[in-house]
Design a protein around this motif. Structure first.
Motif, PDB file in Angstrom:
ATOM      1  N   ASP A 430      10.285   0.548   8.468  1.00 51.48           N
ATOM      2  CA  ASP A 430      10.514   0.952   7.079  1.00 51.48           C
ATOM      3  C   ASP A 430       9.266   1.619   6.499  1.00 51.48           C
ATOM      4  O   ASP A 430       9.344   2.630   5.789  1.00 51.48           O
ATOM      5  CB  ASP A 430      10.887  -0.264   6.231  1.00 51.48           C
ATOM      6  CG  ASP A 430      12.241  -0.835   6.623  1.00 51.48           C
ATOM      7  OD1 ASP A 430      13.106  -0.050   7.041  1.00 51.48           O
ATOM      8  OD2 ASP A 430      12.399  -2.060   6.535  1.00 51.48           O
ATOM      9  N   LYS A 431       8.133   1.039   6.797  1.00 48.08           N
ATOM     10  CA  LYS A 431       6.892   1.591   6.245  1.00 48.08           C
ATOM     11  C   LYS A 431       6.615   2.973   6.809  1.00 48.08           C
ATOM     12  O   LYS A 431       6.107   3.862   6.112  1.00 48.08           O
ATOM     13  CB  LYS A 431       5.733   0.650   6.551  1.00 48.08           C
ATOM     14  CG  LYS A 431       5.839  -0.670   5.774  1.00 48.08           C
ATOM     15  CD  LYS A 431       4.735  -1.630   6.152  1.00 48.08           C
ATOM     16  CE  LYS A 431       4.910  -2.958   5.394  1.00 48.08           C
ATOM     17  NZ  LYS A 431       3.891  -3.941   5.780  1.00 48.08           N
ATOM     18  N   LEU A 432       6.961   3.173   8.093  1.00 48.69           N
ATOM     19  CA  LEU A 432       6.778   4.507   8.679  1.00 48.69           C
ATOM     20  C   LEU A 432       7.713   5.529   8.036  1.00 48.69           C
ATOM     21  O   LEU A 432       7.413   6.727   7.981  1.00 48.69           O
ATOM     22  CB  LEU A 432       7.038   4.448  10.191  1.00 48.69           C
ATOM     23  CG  LEU A 432       5.973   3.705  11.018  1.00 48.69           C
ATOM     24  CD1 LEU A 432       6.402   3.596  12.478  1.00 48.69           C
ATOM     25  CD2 LEU A 432       4.640   4.444  10.913  1.00 48.69           C
ATOM     26  N   MET A 435       8.946   3.588   3.122  1.00 53.11           N
ATOM     27  CA  MET A 435       9.373   2.494   2.247  1.00 53.11           C
ATOM     28  C   MET A 435       8.334   1.371   2.308  1.00 53.11           C
ATOM     29  O   MET A 435       8.542   0.335   2.932  1.00 53.11           O
ATOM     30  CB  MET A 435      10.753   1.990   2.675  1.00 53.11           C
ATOM     31  CG  MET A 435      11.854   3.005   2.441  1.00 53.11           C
ATOM     32  SD  MET A 435      13.504   2.359   2.815  1.00 53.11           S
ATOM     33  CE  MET A 435      13.428   2.277   4.582  1.00 53.11           C
ATOM     34  N   ASP A 436       7.201   1.643   1.656  1.00 53.24           N
ATOM     35  CA  ASP A 436       6.122   0.655   1.645  1.00 53.24           C
ATOM     36  C   ASP A 436       5.697   0.410   0.201  1.00 53.24           C
ATOM     37  O   ASP A 436       5.093   1.273  -0.437  1.00 53.24           O
ATOM     38  CB  ASP A 436       4.929   1.168   2.453  1.00 53.24           C
ATOM     39  CG  ASP A 436       3.867   0.093   2.602  1.00 53.24           C
ATOM     40  OD1 ASP A 436       4.006  -0.988   1.982  1.00 53.24           O
ATOM     41  OD2 ASP A 436       2.894   0.338   3.339  1.00 53.24           O
ATOM     42  N   PRO A 437       6.025  -0.767  -0.332  1.00 54.95           N
ATOM     43  CA  PRO A 437       5.655  -1.067  -1.725  1.00 54.95           C
ATOM     44  C   PRO A 437       4.162  -0.954  -1.973  1.00 54.95           C
ATOM     45  O   PRO A 437       3.734  -0.671  -3.099  1.00 54.95           O
ATOM     46  CB  PRO A 437       6.142  -2.505  -1.913  1.00 54.95           C
ATOM     47  CG  PRO A 437       7.227  -2.655  -0.917  1.00 54.95           C
ATOM     48  CD  PRO A 437       6.797  -1.850   0.260  1.00 54.95           C
ATOM     49  N   GLN A 438       3.363  -1.130  -0.895  1.00 52.78           N
ATOM     50  CA  GLN A 438       1.916  -1.002  -1.066  1.00 52.78           C
ATOM     51  C   GLN A 438       1.512   0.433  -1.380  1.00 52.78           C
ATOM     52  O   GLN A 438       0.435   0.682  -1.936  1.00 52.78           O
ATOM     53  CB  GLN A 438       1.206  -1.464   0.213  1.00 52.78           C
ATOM     54  CG  GLN A 438       1.494  -2.900   0.591  1.00 52.78           C
ATOM     55  CD  GLN A 438       0.960  -3.877  -0.444  1.00 52.78           C
ATOM     56  OE1 GLN A 438      -0.066  -3.611  -1.083  1.00 52.78           O
ATOM     57  NE2 GLN A 438       1.669  -4.985  -0.641  1.00 52.78           N
ATOM     58  N   ASN A 439       2.396   1.353  -1.021  1.00 55.33           N
ATOM     59  CA  ASN A 439       2.106   2.776  -1.281  1.00 55.33           C
ATOM     60  C   ASN A 439       2.994   3.331  -2.391  1.00 55.33           C
ATOM     61  O   ASN A 439       3.301   4.517  -2.430  1.00 55.33           O
ATOM     62  CB  ASN A 439       2.319   3.590  -0.009  1.00 55.33           C
ATOM     63  CG  ASN A 439       1.293   3.218   1.056  1.00 55.33           C
ATOM     64  OD1 ASN A 439       0.131   2.920   0.742  1.00 55.33           O
ATOM     65  ND2 ASN A 439       1.714   3.205   2.323  1.00 55.33           N
ATOM     66  N   GLY A 440       3.505   2.429  -3.270  1.00 55.99           N
ATOM     67  CA  GLY A 440       4.239   2.885  -4.448  1.00 55.99           C
ATOM     68  C   GLY A 440       5.742   2.899  -4.337  1.00 55.99           C
ATOM     69  O   GLY A 440       6.431   3.266  -5.300  1.00 55.99           O
TER      70      GLY A 440
END
Length: 555
Positions: A430-432, A435-440
């Motif tokens: 997801d982050k790739l 979809m990373d909440p750490q990146n907004g």
């Protein structure tokens, strides 16, 4: 030449002895149903002919004995059977307590049933499974909330009932200590009476029966040894030390165990023990009594049994292995300095073992579940929400109230709003994909994400605690261990009951009153008494001839 009235004396003794036999027979029949009574018997002997000069010399080459006399009225008992009976009775008392208390613990866990831990655990994970299929559905979320409440309530109820059972066992110990002291005082009083009575040369059979009955009752509570010296001084030992020495009583006492070890002779035995448990000590010295058998040992084992040496458990905080922890003392260095690790003095599987394992189950459930849940996101996009808590206003997973099984519940966030169940989780894929909440990235935009629920569901089948490979097996293994111990105790109690009954039958075959035998004795002694009386009449008639009719021929 012997006396003309010699036969009268023999007949008189016959009357006396047979009357005594009838009286003893009557006493036996009267006490046929008296508990602890041992049948009595007149020991009689024939009086040998006189050999001195004078009246009782032999006459005509023969000698006539002097009749019969009573040697003693003895009690028919077998000391070896008494010892064997008390030995088996001690074991029976111990196993009966274990059987009854383990059966009660089984009732507390209530497995298998519709309200047991396995059922509520299944229902909780089934609700989570349903939520994973529709993570935004409020009805399913409410179901998870309610099933979690039921799960935590079950855990708390079981633990609280185990604590209550430990208190009850402790109270039973206090009660039996009082019983031992009472029995000891009664034995000492009887010792004094028996000694005084027998100093006159007569046996105190009935008082001895009373004393033996008390010793029998005492032997079921605690292992006893009895001794009697040649002068009749009686002693009772328990645990290798004297409880009663003739008229002197060495009473027992109880001392409350303490959480502190500073100057306290008896700290708590186990970290899960409730407060105010007592140590059984000698009243005069405060030294611990080494109870080696009987009902009292059964209660002590069940109250204190931790099931072998208590080793540190991987994944479990050291605080759990320290006795007497409370919420206010957890995590403070000054408080920790007051405590010592559990001394592990009892190798039996008693109540503390099940309390400890239940606490371990609750602790690991809360820590592992919270760790995963707090990494997910709620429907409102919040993260760091704990699912379970210890019920305190400011829950801190680093300082959990112990024993947690007594306090575990769902957190206020979950209780007040089921939308706070964190179903969303962003993995590396997801982050790739951005979809990373750490990146907004806004977590509320991840509709249908159920990855955190799936991670929580994995807990059910992953390694849970070192003893078992997963959560299901942990509870099943605990219940299985309890079932095996309970069945063993039941079998041992049944076997001991058979042994005690057998020993009692053997004792009764020696000491018990047989009405048939006493009736036969009654007829036998009655005939002997009547015959002695007839001899008196015959001699009287002979003397009447001798005194009133001789020398009157020819008058």
């Amino acid at each position: 030449m012997r006396s003309t009235f010699y036969g009268l004396e023999i007949a008189r003794k016959g009357l006396h002895v047979n009357q005594a036999n009838l009286e003893v027979t009557a006493h036996n029949i009267a006490n046929a149903n008296t508990k602890g009574y041992s049948r009595q018997q007149v020991i009689q002997k024939a009086i040998e002919p006189g050999t001195g000069l004078g009246l009782f010399t032999t006459y005509g080459g023969y000698a006539v004995g002097g009749g019969v006399d009573i040697q003693q009225v003895r009690q028919i008992r077998d000391a070896y059977l008494d010892m064997q009976y008390r030995k088996e009775s001690t074991a029976l008392g111990e196993w009966e307590v274990r059987r009854d208390m383990l059966a009660y613990i089984e009732a507390i866990f209530n497995e298998p049933s519709e309200s047991g831990i396995n059922t509520v655990l299944n229902e909780f994970f089934n609700a989570l499974q349903a939520l994973s299929l529709n993570p935004e559905d409020p009805t399913t979320r409410a179901t998870v909330q309610q099933k979690a409440l039921a799960l935590t309530e079950n855990i708390r109820n079981v633990y609280v009932k185990l604590e209550e059972l430990q208190r009850e066992a402790n109270q039973a110990i206090i009660s039996y200590v009082n019983d031992i002291n009472s029995f000891a005082r009664e034995i000492a009083a009887l010792n004094e009476q028996i000694f005084k009575f027998e100093s006159t040369g007569r046996p105190a059979n009935d008082l001895r029966d009373q004393r033996n009955l008390i010793v029998d009752n005492l032997s079921k509570i605690v292992q006893v040894s009895v001794y009697e010296d040649a002068s009749g001084r009686f002693r009772v030992d328990i645990a290798g030390q004297t409880l009663v020495s003739h008229t002197k009583v060495y009473e027992l006492d109880v001392i409350p165990r303490s959480s502190s070890i500073n100057g306290m002779p008896y700290p708590k035995n186990n970290h899960v023990d409730v407060d105010e448990l007592v140590e059984v000590v000698w009243k005069d010295t405060d030294e611990r009594v080494n109870i080696t058998g009987g009902t009292l040992k059964g209660f002590i084992d069940m109250r204190d049994g931790i099931g072998g040496k208590e080793q540190p458990l991987p994944g479990v905080p050291e605080e759990l292995l320290e006795p007497g922890m409370s919420s206010g003392q957890m995590g403070t260095s000054s408080a920790n300095a007051q405590f010592q690790p559990a001394p592990n003095q009892n190798a039996e599987y008693g109540i503390p073992y099940y309390m400890r394992m239940w606490n371990l189950f609750a602790h690991t459930l809360m820590i592992t579940f919270n760790e995963i849940h707090s990494q997910g996101y709620t429907l409102d996009g919040k993260t760091g929400v704990y699912f379970f808590s210890d019920g305190s206003a400011n829950f801190d997973p680093a300082s959990v109230r112990q024993p947690i099984a007594k306090f575990i519940t769902i957190s206020d966030e979950i209780r007040n709003d089921w939308n706070n169940i964190a179903a969303i989780y962003f993995d590396e894929e997801d982050k790739l994909n951005g979809m990373d909440p750490q990146n907004g990235f806004d977590p509320t935009q991840a509709k249908g994400n159920n990855k955190n629920i799936l991670r929580l569901l994995d807990l059910r089948h992953k390694t849970y605690v070192p003893e078992c490979d997963n959560m299901d097996n942990f509870t099943k293994a605990l219940i299985s261990t309890l079932g095996v111990a309970s069945r063993q105790a039941a079998h041992m109690a049944d076997n001991q009951e058979i042994l005690v009954n057998e020993m009692d039958k053997r004792r009764q075959s020696v000491s018990g009153v047989s009405l048939d035998e006493e009736m036969a004795n009654m007829v036998r002694f009655q005939h002997a008494y009547n015959a002695s009386a007839r001899i008196l009449t015959a001699i009287d008639e002979m003397l009447e001839v001798l005194i009133n009719r001789m020398g009157v021929v020819g008058r």
